[in-house]
Design a protein around this motif. Structure first.
Motif, short mmCIF file in Angstrom:
data_model
loop_
_atom_site.label_atom_id
_atom_site.label_comp_id
_atom_site.label_asym_id
_atom_site.label_seq_id
_atom_site.Cartn_x
_atom_site.Cartn_y
_atom_site.Cartn_z
N LEU A 22 6.65 -37.19 28.00
CA LEU A 22 5.59 -36.58 28.80
C LEU A 22 4.97 -37.57 29.77
CD1 LEU A 22 3.87 -34.39 26.08
CD2 LEU A 22 5.41 -33.64 27.90
N THR A 23 4.87 -38.83 29.37
CA THR A 23 4.32 -39.83 30.29
C THR A 23 5.27 -40.05 31.46
OG1 THR A 23 5.27 -41.74 29.12
CG2 THR A 23 3.11 -41.00 28.42
N MET A 24 6.57 -40.05 31.19
CA MET A 24 7.56 -40.22 32.26
C MET A 24 7.49 -39.04 33.23
SD MET A 24 11.70 -40.51 32.11
CE MET A 24 11.84 -38.85 31.49
N VAL A 25 7.39 -37.83 32.71
CA VAL A 25 7.33 -36.65 33.57
C VAL A 25 6.08 -36.68 34.44
CG1 VAL A 25 7.04 -34.14 33.54
CG2 VAL A 25 8.75 -35.21 32.09
N SER A 26 4.94 -37.07 33.86
CA SER A 26 3.70 -37.11 34.66
C SER A 26 3.79 -38.16 35.75
CB SER A 26 2.48 -37.35 33.77
OG SER A 26 2.40 -38.69 33.36
#
Length: 183
Positions: free
Chosen positions: A94-98
């Motif tokens: 999720l951090t990568m996607v954000s």
């Protein structure tokens, strides 16, 4: 880095009170760091750019960029803290996607706001700063939404925490969500 390591340890030990306190302290420190950054940016931006160049135009544009990013940069600090919370619960995807979405938003908004495309006024360097702040704010919102899930993922549920008050760190799968349940 220490905050997410400690949070992971607390969750692994099923110490909900310490996990809550760690998340609360991390968010408090992020907001305090932002305030220091904002005040510093407001106070030293103009003198800094004036000392760096003899061009009044470049100094003014640098000041505009720095002022906008400093004053409206709270999203950067909160996004970073939310990413640490997500990472400590194992949701690094999720951090990568954000971050990728924020970068894409910045890439799209930069030419629109700098050059005034699609009916937007041409804002020049200030437009670049606004695009950056907008992209980072979106990233902050997406990580906050991800950490705020209490029933369908990992995260921090705001204002309903059990132990130390404000936050409860939830580690779960959609089928079995409870505070610090092993996944």
């Amino acid at each position: 880095m220490g905050q997410n390591l400690w949070l992971s340890r607390c969750l692994g030990e099923k110490d909900q009170r310490s996990a809550n306190a760690t998340a609360e302290n991390g968010i408090f420190l992020a907001m305090t760091s932002y305030l220091v950054f904002a005040v510093t940016g407001m106070l030293i931006s103009r003198p800094f750019f004036t000392l760096q160049t003899s061009s009044a135009v470049i100094a003014e544009e640098g000041f505009q960029y720095m002022w906008i990013v400093s004053v409206f940069g709270i999203g950067l600090f909160l996004q970073t803290m939310n990413e640490k919370i997500l990472a400590s619960t194992g949701r690094t995807n999720l951090t990568m996607v954000s971050q990728l979405a924020g970068a894409a938003i910045n890439i799209v908004l930069d030419p629109i706001m700098i050059f005034g495309l699609f009916g937007f006024p041409a804002l020049g360097v200030a437009g670049a700063a606004i695009a950056t702040v907008t992209a980072v704010s979106w990233g902050c919102g997406s990580t906050a939404a991800s950490t705020g899930r209490s029933r369908s993922g990992f995260g921090v549920s705001g204002l309903t925490g059990e132990s130390s008050g404000t936050f409860t760190v939830w580690v779960c799968r959609p089928s079995s969500c409870s505070p610090s349940a092993a996944s």
